[in-house]
Design a protein around this motif. Structure first.
Motif, mmCIF file in Angstrom:
data_model
loop_
_atom_site.group_PDB
_atom_site.id
_atom_site.type_symbol
_atom_site.label_atom_id
_atom_site.label_comp_id
_atom_site.label_asym_id
_atom_site.label_seq_id
_atom_site.Cartn_x
_atom_site.Cartn_y
_atom_site.Cartn_z
ATOM 1 N N LEU B 161 0.742 -1.277 0.016
ATOM 2 C CA LEU B 161 0.040 0.045 -0.024
ATOM 3 C C LEU B 161 0.825 1.319 -0.163
ATOM 4 O O LEU B 161 1.632 1.386 0.834
ATOM 5 C CB LEU B 161 -0.880 0.125 1.454
ATOM 6 N N VAL B 162 0.799 2.161 -0.817
ATOM 7 C CA VAL B 162 1.734 3.244 -1.219
ATOM 8 C C VAL B 162 0.904 4.381 -0.822
ATOM 9 O O VAL B 162 -0.243 4.812 -1.426
ATOM 10 C CB VAL B 162 2.106 3.057 -2.555
ATOM 11 N N ASP B 186 -1.832 2.519 -5.361
ATOM 12 C CA ASP B 186 -1.813 3.733 -4.826
ATOM 13 C C ASP B 186 -2.845 3.844 -3.785
ATOM 14 O O ASP B 186 -4.326 3.678 -4.047
ATOM 15 C CB ASP B 186 -2.266 4.886 -6.058
ATOM 16 N N ALA B 187 -2.462 4.152 -2.520
ATOM 17 C CA ALA B 187 -3.623 3.902 -1.387
ATOM 18 C C ALA B 187 -3.964 5.505 -0.931
ATOM 19 O O ALA B 187 -4.536 5.300 0.150
ATOM 20 C CB ALA B 187 -3.160 3.149 -0.365
ATOM 21 N N GLY B 188 -3.552 6.395 -1.478
ATOM 22 C CA GLY B 188 -4.196 7.681 -1.087
ATOM 23 C C GLY B 188 -3.151 8.662 -0.339
ATOM 24 O O GLY B 188 -1.824 8.309 -0.361
ATOM 25 N N PRO B 189 -3.676 9.470 0.275
ATOM 26 C CA PRO B 189 -3.028 10.727 0.873
ATOM 27 C C PRO B 189 -1.939 10.009 2.153
ATOM 28 O O PRO B 189 -2.286 8.812 2.452
ATOM 29 C CB PRO B 189 -3.735 11.432 1.440
ATOM 30 N N ILE B 190 -1.128 10.683 2.640
ATOM 31 C CA ILE B 190 -0.187 10.222 3.853
ATOM 32 C C ILE B 190 -0.811 9.881 4.927
ATOM 33 O O ILE B 190 -0.309 9.130 5.609
ATOM 34 C CB ILE B 190 1.027 11.343 3.790
ATOM 35 N N GLU B 191 -2.326 10.317 5.216
ATOM 36 C CA GLU B 191 -2.891 10.075 6.389
ATOM 37 C C GLU B 191 -3.426 8.637 6.252
ATOM 38 O O GLU B 191 -3.681 8.171 7.206
ATOM 39 C CB GLU B 191 -4.284 10.980 6.445
ATOM 40 N N ASN B 192 -3.427 8.187 5.032
ATOM 41 C CA ASN B 192 -3.775 6.691 4.921
ATOM 42 C C ASN B 192 -2.677 5.771 5.238
ATOM 43 O O ASN B 192 -2.878 4.529 5.243
ATOM 44 C CB ASN B 192 -4.289 6.557 3.431
ATOM 45 N N SER B 193 -1.562 6.067 5.554
ATOM 46 C CA SER B 193 -0.373 5.320 5.909
ATOM 47 C C SER B 193 -0.662 4.755 7.316
ATOM 48 O O SER B 193 0.009 3.626 7.551
ATOM 49 C CB SER B 193 0.965 6.380 6.228
ATOM 50 N N VAL B 194 -1.652 5.296 8.016
ATOM 51 C CA VAL B 194 -2.056 4.429 9.336
ATOM 52 C C VAL B 194 -2.386 2.830 8.996
ATOM 53 O O VAL B 194 -2.091 2.247 9.863
ATOM 54 C CB VAL B 194 -3.229 5.408 9.827
ATOM 55 N N VAL B 195 -2.941 2.846 7.940
ATOM 56 C CA VAL B 195 -3.391 1.472 7.528
ATOM 57 C C VAL B 195 -2.381 0.663 7.519
ATOM 58 O O VAL B 195 -2.352 -0.577 8.278
ATOM 59 C CB VAL B 195 -4.340 1.324 6.335
ATOM 60 N N ALA B 196 -1.109 0.657 6.629
ATOM 61 C CA ALA B 196 -0.050 -0.069 6.571
ATOM 62 C C ALA B 196 0.618 -0.312 7.822
ATOM 63 O O ALA B 196 1.178 -1.434 8.178
ATOM 64 C CB ALA B 196 0.619 0.292 5.524
ATOM 65 N N GLU B 197 0.824 0.697 8.497
ATOM 66 C CA GLU B 197 1.629 0.842 9.662
ATOM 67 C C GLU B 197 1.034 0.130 11.044
ATOM 68 O O GLU B 197 1.386 -0.816 11.627
ATOM 69 C CB GLU B 197 1.883 2.464 10.235
ATOM 70 N N ALA B 198 -0.427 0.397 10.916
ATOM 71 C CA ALA B 198 -1.139 -0.290 12.221
ATOM 72 C C ALA B 198 -1.265 -2.176 11.657
ATOM 73 O O ALA B 198 -1.274 -2.948 12.603
ATOM 74 C CB ALA B 198 -2.511 0.095 12.317
ATOM 75 N N LEU B 199 -1.191 -2.216 10.372
ATOM 76 C CA LEU B 199 -1.403 -3.542 10.018
ATOM 77 C C LEU B 199 -0.276 -4.552 10.209
ATOM 78 O O LEU B 199 -0.499 -5.926 10.518
ATOM 79 C CB LEU B 199 -1.723 -3.514 8.447
ATOM 80 N N ALA B 200 0.781 -3.920 10.641
ATOM 81 C CA ALA B 200 2.072 -4.389 10.794
ATOM 82 C C ALA B 200 1.952 -5.371 12.392
ATOM 83 O O ALA B 200 1.923 -6.340 12.302
ATOM 84 C CB ALA B 200 3.205 -3.666 11.061
ATOM 85 N N SER B 201 1.100 -4.605 13.110
ATOM 86 C CA SER B 201 0.894 -5.131 14.494
ATOM 87 C C SER B 201 -0.096 -6.553 14.238
ATOM 88 O O SER B 201 -0.108 -7.326 14.980
ATOM 89 C CB SER B 201 0.230 -4.340 15.583
ATOM 90 N N VAL B 202 -1.168 -6.197 13.556
ATOM 91 C CA VAL B 202 -2.249 -7.178 13.078
ATOM 92 C C VAL B 202 -1.524 -8.271 12.390
ATOM 93 O O VAL B 202 -2.093 -9.593 12.982
ATOM 94 C CB VAL B 202 -3.465 -6.639 12.398
#
Lengths: 225, 225
Positions: B161-162, B186-202
């Protein structure tokens, strides 16, 4: 219908929306007793009769008010737009003690629904936990399943990430995921609900960007035992 | 090696870690000039020679300090543990103006790495944006790719996810995703980086829960044109 589903009644609050109706349809089809809740019981009665028609039979689906549905059920599912999240929770809070609450709410902030904008509590589900207090098990699930997938017979090419306040509550909800014909994963504590809630904006963005209408996710490289 | 990759030099800061080494390997294999950066240039030189050995040839991979790597490159990639995120960024900030910065950092907070605990800025990438200021394009990517997948020839069953501060910057990074043999969105604006970062813990939680070592995700129900 197995013994356990005979004992369980599921309330779907805000069940007149597309997502709620889709989930209610799937659980009714699996043999659960489902109460559709709405602020307007009239609208809920209409949606209940639509589901009964879809199922070409007389399953146990009843339309009523949100409070009545919550009172009569062991499992309460919330599928409202985020703008109605807090208000709906406050309105049924006293009826949820000792029960299992499932939050399907996605905290989208119109008009920028393609941008992740999470609430101060971290996620809608964590906000629900704050509102409902310690006596309620809170689980977050189903946020990424397109309603188009739910009302229909086909398989669903999107997994369900199940996060919640206890492992036991997550296990209960994983049974409901399976009953709905979906593939679920225990994705950890309620703090992890951030992923599925934020993913909603990412999937809307990807839909727009790549010309789809129901992008989803699958967990890869894991075999369920 | 196409014309464009001839012109591009990629710095991988913290490139002596497993993830950084894996990405450096993939890009060197695709013909890019890669500078491995580290606080200790000695360690970086060792890793560079390991990559050259893996590739059984003499690709352009050089080990040096983080500052030297950042200075000599148009594209700067950061792959450090979260504890070193701010410090490393501050140490190279003046060398990044007008360049493209790619944050691979996952804000894990030991010992509870299976629980999502995002920083106050919303995500590590948004924190990087705050530190680096307006003159730097910030893109978040590659957080969910297991390093085990990277050093090897096989396909990778995990999408990238970029997200980032501009569509142009995301498009640049999507080329690097492809060059690394991966599938990106292309996963959208920088605010959407939450998904890939939080997904790491999941994904770490799911690995522990279901006995895997390299769970990933795939976006479903979207056809790339």
């Amino acid at each position: 219908m197995d013994k356990e589903s005979l004992m369980l009644t599921i309330a779907v609050l805000g069940g007149t929306g597309k997502e709620g109706k889709g989930l209610a349809y799937r659980w009714a089809r699996a043999g659960y007793r489902v109460l559709i809740g709405s602020r307007s019981s009239e609208k809920a009665v209409t949606v209940a009769s639509e589901i009964i028609e879809l199922l070409e039979g007389a399953p146990s689906v009843v339309g009523t008010t949100n409070r009545d549905a919550a009172e009569q059920s062991n499992i309460i599912v919330l599928t409202v737009p985020y703008a109605a999240h807090r208000e709906t929770l406050e309105s049924v809070k006293d009826l949820l003690k000792g029960k299992l609450f499932i939050d399907v709410t996605v905290p989208l902030v119109p008009p920028k629904v393609t941008k992740v904008q999470l609430p101060p509590a971290g996620s809608a589900a964590q906000e629900a936990k704050e509102i409902l207090g310690e006596d309620v098990q809170v689980v977050a699930a189903f946020q990424n399943i397109s309603h188009k997938h739910l009302v229909g017979e086909g398989g669903v090419d999107c997994d369900v990430l199940v996060t919640g306040t206890s492992k036991e509550a997550r296990a209960e909800v994983l049974k409901l995921v399976e009953a709905a014909g979906l593939n679920g994963w225990d994705a950890g504590p309620i703090e992890n609900s951030v992923v599925a809630e934020a993913l909603a904006s990412v999937l809307i963005y990807i839909n727009k960007q790549y010309g789809s209408t129901h992008a989803g996710i699958k967990i890869t490289s894991v075999d369920k035992k």
